[in-house]
Design a protein around this motif. Sequence first.
Motif, PDB file in Angstrom:
ATOM      1  N   THR A 103       0.833  -1.491   0.491  1.00  0.00           N
ATOM      2  CA  THR A 103      -0.022  -0.090  -0.094  1.00  0.00           C
ATOM      3  C   THR A 103       0.963   0.943  -0.140  1.00  0.00           C
ATOM      4  O   THR A 103       0.734   2.106  -0.684  1.00  0.00           O
ATOM      5  CB  THR A 103      -0.886  -0.005   1.298  1.00  0.00           C
ATOM      6  OG1 THR A 103      -1.649  -1.212   1.097  1.00  0.00           O
ATOM      7  CG2 THR A 103      -2.210   0.608   1.192  1.00  0.00           C
ATOM      8  N   ARG A 104       1.838   1.357   1.171  1.00  0.00           N
ATOM      9  CA  ARG A 104       2.642   2.862   0.483  1.00  0.00           C
ATOM     10  C   ARG A 104       3.924   2.842  -0.254  1.00  0.00           C
ATOM     11  O   ARG A 104       3.152   3.568  -1.266  1.00  0.00           O
ATOM     12  CB  ARG A 104       4.199   1.931   1.564  1.00  0.00           C
ATOM     13  CG  ARG A 104       2.880   2.400   3.354  1.00  0.00           C
ATOM     14  CD  ARG A 104       4.417   2.264   4.963  1.00  0.00           C
ATOM     15  NE  ARG A 104       5.442   1.093   4.358  1.00  0.00           N
ATOM     16  CZ  ARG A 104       5.057   0.486   5.148  1.00  0.00           C
ATOM     17  NH1 ARG A 104       4.154   0.512   5.671  1.00  0.00           N
ATOM     18  NH2 ARG A 104       6.058  -0.733   5.366  1.00  0.00           N
ATOM     19  N   ALA A 106       2.770   1.784  -3.443  1.00  0.00           N
ATOM     20  CA  ALA A 106       1.517   2.008  -4.916  1.00  0.00           C
ATOM     21  C   ALA A 106       1.056   4.000  -4.333  1.00  0.00           C
ATOM     22  O   ALA A 106       1.131   4.178  -5.135  1.00  0.00           O
ATOM     23  CB  ALA A 106      -0.341   1.689  -3.622  1.00  0.00           C
ATOM     24  N   LEU A 107       1.154   4.163  -2.749  1.00  0.00           N
ATOM     25  CA  LEU A 107       0.214   5.640  -2.650  1.00  0.00           C
ATOM     26  C   LEU A 107       2.716   5.944  -3.079  1.00  0.00           C
ATOM     27  O   LEU A 107       2.186   7.328  -3.689  1.00  0.00           O
ATOM     28  CB  LEU A 107       0.473   5.929  -1.331  1.00  0.00           C
ATOM     29  CG  LEU A 107      -0.750   5.350   0.011  1.00  0.00           C
ATOM     30  CD1 LEU A 107      -0.236   5.608   1.044  1.00  0.00           C
ATOM     31  CD2 LEU A 107      -1.405   6.504  -1.157  1.00  0.00           C
ATOM     32  N   LEU A 109       4.178   5.391  -5.862  1.00  0.00           N
ATOM     33  CA  LEU A 109       4.047   5.901  -6.718  1.00  0.00           C
ATOM     34  C   LEU A 109       2.758   6.711  -7.475  1.00  0.00           C
ATOM     35  O   LEU A 109       3.133   7.323  -8.961  1.00  0.00           O
ATOM     36  CB  LEU A 109       3.936   4.469  -7.824  1.00  0.00           C
ATOM     37  CG  LEU A 109       4.644   2.829  -7.452  1.00  0.00           C
ATOM     38  CD1 LEU A 109       4.310   2.151  -7.954  1.00  0.00           C
ATOM     39  CD2 LEU A 109       5.584   3.203  -8.669  1.00  0.00           C
ATOM     40  N   ILE A 110       1.400   6.436  -6.894  1.00  0.00           N
ATOM     41  CA  ILE A 110       0.449   7.507  -7.381  1.00  0.00           C
ATOM     42  C   ILE A 110       1.581   8.984  -6.669  1.00  0.00           C
ATOM     43  O   ILE A 110       1.237  10.137  -7.728  1.00  0.00           O
ATOM     44  CB  ILE A 110      -0.400   7.337  -6.407  1.00  0.00           C
ATOM     45  CG1 ILE A 110      -1.179   6.051  -6.336  1.00  0.00           C
ATOM     46  CG2 ILE A 110      -1.720   8.249  -6.573  1.00  0.00           C
ATOM     47  CD1 ILE A 110      -2.497   5.821  -5.817  1.00  0.00           C
ATOM     48  N   LEU A 111       2.059   8.861  -5.690  1.00  0.00           N
ATOM     49  CA  LEU A 111       2.210  10.482  -5.285  1.00  0.00           C
ATOM     50  C   LEU A 111       3.290  11.354  -6.940  1.00  0.00           C
ATOM     51  O   LEU A 111       3.391  11.714  -7.204  1.00  0.00           O
ATOM     52  CB  LEU A 111       2.882  10.222  -3.993  1.00  0.00           C
ATOM     53  CG  LEU A 111       3.859  11.955  -3.662  1.00  0.00           C
ATOM     54  CD1 LEU A 111       2.636  12.852  -3.744  1.00  0.00           C
ATOM     55  CD2 LEU A 111       4.389  12.076  -2.202  1.00  0.00           C
ATOM     56  N   HIS A 113       3.371   9.894  -9.442  1.00  0.00           N
ATOM     57  CA  HIS A 113       2.492   9.841 -10.755  1.00  0.00           C
ATOM     58  C   HIS A 113       2.056  11.076 -11.058  1.00  0.00           C
ATOM     59  O   HIS A 113       2.268  12.167 -11.879  1.00  0.00           O
ATOM     60  CB  HIS A 113       1.991   8.907 -10.941  1.00  0.00           C
ATOM     61  CG  HIS A 113       0.857   8.970 -12.339  1.00  0.00           C
ATOM     62  ND1 HIS A 113       1.461   8.445 -13.580  1.00  0.00           N
ATOM     63  CD2 HIS A 113      -0.195   9.384 -12.289  1.00  0.00           C
ATOM     64  CE1 HIS A 113       0.019   8.776 -14.355  1.00  0.00           C
ATOM     65  NE2 HIS A 113      -0.647   9.384 -13.698  1.00  0.00           N
ATOM     66  N   GLN A 114       2.219  11.888 -10.099  1.00  0.00           N
ATOM     67  CA  GLN A 114       1.238  13.555  -9.696  1.00  0.00           C
ATOM     68  C   GLN A 114       2.029  14.590  -9.613  1.00  0.00           C
ATOM     69  O   GLN A 114       1.529  15.084 -10.204  1.00  0.00           O
ATOM     70  CB  GLN A 114       0.354  13.407  -8.135  1.00  0.00           C
ATOM     71  CG  GLN A 114      -0.808  12.639  -7.971  1.00  0.00           C
ATOM     72  CD  GLN A 114      -1.423  12.864  -9.199  1.00  0.00           C
ATOM     73  OE1 GLN A 114      -2.272  13.889  -9.574  1.00  0.00           O
ATOM     74  NE2 GLN A 114      -2.632  12.068  -9.424  1.00  0.00           N
TER      75      GLN A 114
END
Length: 422
Positions: A103-104, A106-107, A109-111, A113-114
């Motif tokens: 989960t960490r 993924a977060l 990676l999302i950050l 990506h943003q």
Amino acid sequence: MDKKVMNAHLAKIAKSLPRWEVVAKLLGLESQMVKDIEDRYRDESEDQRLEALMKWIGKEGPQATYGKLYDVLREMGEGEVAEKVKELMRGARRSSLGPGTFTRLALMLILLHQMLIFLHLMLIFLHQMLIFLHLMLIFLHLMLILLLHLMLIILLHLILILLHLMLIILLHLMLIRLHLKIIFLHLMLIFLHLMLILLHQMLIFLHLMLIFLHLMLIFLHLMLILLHQMLIFLHLILILLHQMLMFLHLMLIFLHLMLIQLHLMLIILLHLILILLHLMLIILLHLMLILLHLMLISLHLMLIFLHLMLIFLHLMLILLHQMLIFLHLMLIIQVLHLMLIQLHLMLIILLHLILILLHLMLIILLHLMLILLHQILILLLIFLHLILIILLHLMLNLLIQVKKRRNTQFKLEVQRHLHKST
């Protein structure tokens, strides 16, 4: 290290743990604790090894690691068991990556990506700014070009107004010079045409020489035939002298003479046919050369007509120039004067360019046609002469072979008859 995971691994370690008392003492357990475990479990079993490991974990707590157990087993020389402990340690490390870790990640990676989207938007904004600056530079460049163009147009108009009379004089001088060059080129063309005519006459002379040589060959061939007749006559005299002895031989000789006469008649007919064919080919070639010569004369007349047209256009140009000069003197308004000057210059330039292009194209086309026709004539003459020479040689070879065969047959018949008579 997680206790639950350790409990799951302790059973696997306890099954293959050798000399557990020594291992327990090296791990830091007291002798009394080891003795209590032995008293509790009288028979040495897996429970004793498991209890010893549990006591060690309870005593050391977080310090009870796989690495320490691995080092103790290596010191004791138990390499296989140490490797199993090492594999369990790796499995424990892999299993420590639970759902929270993913989960960490993924977060994160999302950050990231943003952040990349934000950087992409910043780059797009910078690109738009660069495009805007580029457009501004293009606008400024166009403005500068327009200003410079206007300034250059004003300067050029002033220079054209000041130098108009000088340009007119220079253009007239250039026209006169070009006209003289055209006349010179025309004379050169006439000279080349005369040279071609001379070459044509030379070719005709060479052709006549070839005809003369051919007639000489025919004369020599006739002389050979005459010598052959004389030989035949002598042979007939010998045959007449020999008549008294061989009547049958005279009959054969008579037949042979008939064959020879037929052979001579055939030779004469063949030579007549060859001479007729040669004359017909010569007549056709001469007719073709005359037609080509007429075509060259017609092309030359066309060139003269086009040259006259060019002279007429030149006169029209001079007339227009005079009319423009007259209008230029009559007009007073400066705007009309400038427009007439521009029109005059444009007309002069266009007409001169058209005249030069037309003249160059005509000269090039005529030269190419003359060269091509001359090469075609030369090739035709060479080809026809080669064909005639080959045919004559073939006919002569055939006649010589026929004569040789007849002579050999005659000799064989004479020898046979003499052999029979003897």
